[in-house]
Scaffold this active site. Structure first.
Site, PDB file in Angstrom:
ATOM      1  N   TYR A  50       1.088  -1.429  -0.117  1.00 44.34           N
ATOM      2  CA  TYR A  50       0.170  -0.107   0.034  1.00 44.34           C
ATOM      3  C   TYR A  50       1.031   1.206  -0.166  1.00 44.34           C
ATOM      4  CZ  TYR A  50      -4.860  -0.949   0.566  1.00 44.34           C
ATOM      5  OH  TYR A  50      -6.297  -1.443  -0.580  1.00 44.34           O
TER       6      TYR A  50
ATOM      7  N   GLU B 236      -0.707   4.840  -0.988  1.00 44.76           N
ATOM      8  CA  GLU B 236      -1.455   5.751  -1.320  1.00 44.76           C
ATOM      9  C   GLU B 236      -1.282   7.213  -1.454  1.00 44.76           C
ATOM     10  OE1 GLU B 236      -4.994   6.096   0.936  1.00 44.76           O
ATOM     11  OE2 GLU B 236      -5.229   4.735   0.206  1.00 44.76           O
TER      12      GLU B 236
ATOM     13  N   ASP C 166      -9.089   8.653 -26.652  1.00 43.33           N
ATOM     14  CA  ASP C 166      -8.714   7.206 -26.341  1.00 43.33           C
ATOM     15  C   ASP C 166      -8.322   6.285 -27.075  1.00 43.33           C
ATOM     16  OD1 ASP C 166      -9.919   4.767 -24.749  1.00 43.33           O
ATOM     17  OD2 ASP C 166     -12.095   5.347 -24.160  1.00 43.33           O
TER      18      ASP C 166
ATOM     19  N   THR D  92      -5.753   1.724 -22.102  1.00 44.13           N
ATOM     20  CA  THR D  92      -5.793   1.201 -21.585  1.00 44.13           C
ATOM     21  C   THR D  92      -3.915   0.516 -21.368  1.00 44.13           C
ATOM     22  OG1 THR D  92      -6.329  -0.406 -23.196  1.00 44.13           O
ATOM     23  CG2 THR D  92      -7.987  -0.129 -21.030  1.00 44.13           C
TER      24      THR D  92
ATOM     25  N   LYS E 245      -4.683  -4.837 -24.039  1.00 41.95           N
ATOM     26  CA  LYS E 245      -4.984  -4.756 -25.316  1.00 41.95           C
ATOM     27  C   LYS E 245      -3.894  -5.207 -26.499  1.00 41.95           C
ATOM     28  CE  LYS E 245      -9.629  -2.358 -24.809  1.00 41.95           C
ATOM     29  NZ  LYS E 245      -9.210  -1.788 -23.473  1.00 41.95           N
TER      30      LYS E 245
ATOM     31  N   ARG F  30      -3.511  -5.541 -17.396  1.00 38.22           N
ATOM     32  CA  ARG F  30      -5.209  -5.278 -17.073  1.00 38.22           C
ATOM     33  C   ARG F  30      -5.422  -3.375 -16.384  1.00 38.22           C
ATOM     34  NH1 ARG F  30      -8.897  -8.669 -19.665  1.00 38.22           N
ATOM     35  NH2 ARG F  30     -10.584  -7.096 -19.747  1.00 38.22           N
TER      36      ARG F  30
HETATM   37  N1  DSN Z   1     -14.167  -4.033 -23.881  1.00 36.87           N
HETATM   38  C1  DSN Z   1     -13.187  -3.179 -24.932  1.00 36.87           C
HETATM   39  C2  DSN Z   1     -13.714  -3.897 -26.053  1.00 36.87           C
HETATM   40  O1  DSN Z   1     -14.103  -4.893 -26.567  1.00 36.87           O
HETATM   41  O2  DSN Z   1     -13.661  -2.614 -27.657  1.00 36.87           O
HETATM   42  C3  DSN Z   1     -13.292  -1.843 -25.225  1.00 36.87           C
HETATM   43  O3  DSN Z   1     -12.983  -1.700 -23.375  1.00 36.87           O
END
Ligand code: DSN
Length: 435
Positions: free
Chosen positions: A58, A60, A204, A230, A233, A239
């Protein structure tokens, strides 16, 4: 047996039930084609950082200003993640604490707007994200979405129409980013529109960060006030989410109660203590690993190949007579358009999954079917590219998709053969983080 599973000897002994399910998922992923556009494969290094003792810590606050002691090493880790993020994207400011993409996007709202403010974003059925103002999400309940999306006729953004909407509605922020838009996004054109109406421009880039890094998609950094992403991906990290921003706020006194602070500070405050508590240090360490990997020439090659593979797959499907939303792709994804077919997107996605091609059903521009069945299937190439597949394999994938779509009504008869052929192909490749 996948190596990653062999390594889990403690889990195997202590919780064989969960161990067994992880093993099954790993075998499944190693023998099928992962074509969900928002997925790829994290490396063993990323996963080792995620599974490290940092999970217990932890701390913060931010490096140099913590509310807990014992931060000596984690401060270095978080600073490394920040510095690597700045270098990777050429950003003035980076926050690596958002727990995922949706919390990162919540922080964007909290940093620059007040509840009730008008924002412009794409509705989910048009290819946007829940957090871009969709009605069932906090962003559509606490803020007012002015929708825009690809033209139903062309499947592409009509910048004249978007400019007209922006000028008549005057939103305070414009989201530019998508989960199901297969074409190049011209940030410079969105920036011109945002500047004309004194709106913030927020990108985004969760879906497309690796192809931006590889230089095969325009770079939003020069044009946007804040950029959200993110780190999983196609970036192949943990994640989690992160935010890039400018340091200064060009609309300082206009929109926000905390207007004495610069934009970078407001982004940080919005994340902590505005929305979150303790940062996930194991994930931040893994993000630093992913940022470092993403600076390598190999990663840039991977980013370029993602787009080449998507184009090759699109060409293979078009040659077999299929329609694609917007006519093709410039990115990592394409959307099969089944509006003229008797079967739905959901029928096709389920038949593909039975055959070993894992995707999701998706609305297409001008869709007449409900979001619960849709007329589209979204396919992405990051995972196959991470395995090392190239154009020749994409041609094979197009052939398998065609065979599935020709046999939707009797899929159970053909799926086992296709699935076995796919498993044979997968055996020729190394699956990152699994084999
Ligand atoms: N759920 C994701 C997607 O599959 O595009 C976006 O956050």
């Amino acid at each position: 047996m996948p190596q990653s599973v062999e390594r889990y000897r403690h889990l195997k002994q202590n919780d064989p039930e969960i161990y067994d399910l992880i093993q099954k998922q790993a075998v499944y992923e190693a023998s099928t084609l992962k074509m969900i556009a928002s997925e790829s494969f994290a490396s063993f290094s990323v996963m080792e950082a995620c599974g490290s003792p940092l999970t217990n810590k932890y701390c913060e606050g931010y490096p140099g200003a913590r509310y807990y002691e014992g931060y000596e090493y984690v401060d270095v880790i978080e600073n490394l993640a920040i510095e690597r993020g700045k270098k990777l994207f050429g950003a003035e400011h980076v926050n690596v604490q958002p727990y995922s993409g949706s919390p990162a996007n919540q922080a964007v709202y909290r940093a620059i707007l007040k509840p009730g403010d008008k924002i412009m974003g794409m509705p989910v059925p048009d290819g946007g994200h829940l957090t871009h103002g969709w009605k069932v999400n906090f962003s559509g309940r606490d803020y007012v979405q002015v929708p825009y999306g690809p033209s139903p006729a062309t499947g592409r953004f009509d910048m004249t129409q978007i400019r007209e909407t922006a000028k008549s509605e005057r939103p305070k922020m414009i989201w530019v980013g998508a989960t199901a838009y297969p074409h190049t996004i011209e940030y410079a054109q969105f920036a011109e529109i945002a500047n004309e109406i004194d709106a913030y421009l927020v990108a985004d880039i969760a879906h497309i960060n690796a192809i931006i890094i590889a230089g095969v998609h325009p770079d939003p950094v020069p044009f946007c006030d804040i950029i959200s992403s993110t780190s999983h991906k196609m970036l192949r990290g943990p994640r989690a989410g992160f935010l890039l921003s400018k340091i200064e706020d060009r609309y300082q006194t206009q929109y926000h109660p905390d207007s004495k602070l610069n934009l970078a500070k407001r982004v940080d405050r919005a994340v902590f203590p505005g929305l979150q508590g303790g940062p996930h240090m194991h994930i931040i360490a893994a993000m630093a690993v992913a940022f470092r990997d993403a600076m390598t020439p190999e990663f840039k090659e991977y980013g370029k190949q993602i787009v080449k593979n998507a184009k090759a797959l699109a060409a293979g499907l078009l040659a077999r007579g299929y329609d694609l939303a917007g006519g093709g792709t410039d990115t990592h994804l394409l959307i099969l358009d089944f509006r003229k077919k008797e079967f739905t997107g959901k029928d096709a996605a389920q038949a593909l999954a039975k055959s070993g091609i894992i995707s999701n059903f998706n609305m297409v521009p001008g869709d007449h079917r409900s979001p619960f069945v849709t007329s589209g299937v979204r396919l992405g190439t990051p995972s196959l590219t991470a395995m090392g597949m190239k154009e020749a394999e994409m041609e094979m994938v197009a052939g398998w998709i065609d065979r599935v779509c020709q046999n939707i009504a009797n899929i159970d008869a053909v799926a086992p053969t296709i699935r076995a052929e796919i498993a044979d192909l997968c055996k020729k490749f190394v699956i990152p983080g699994i084999s």
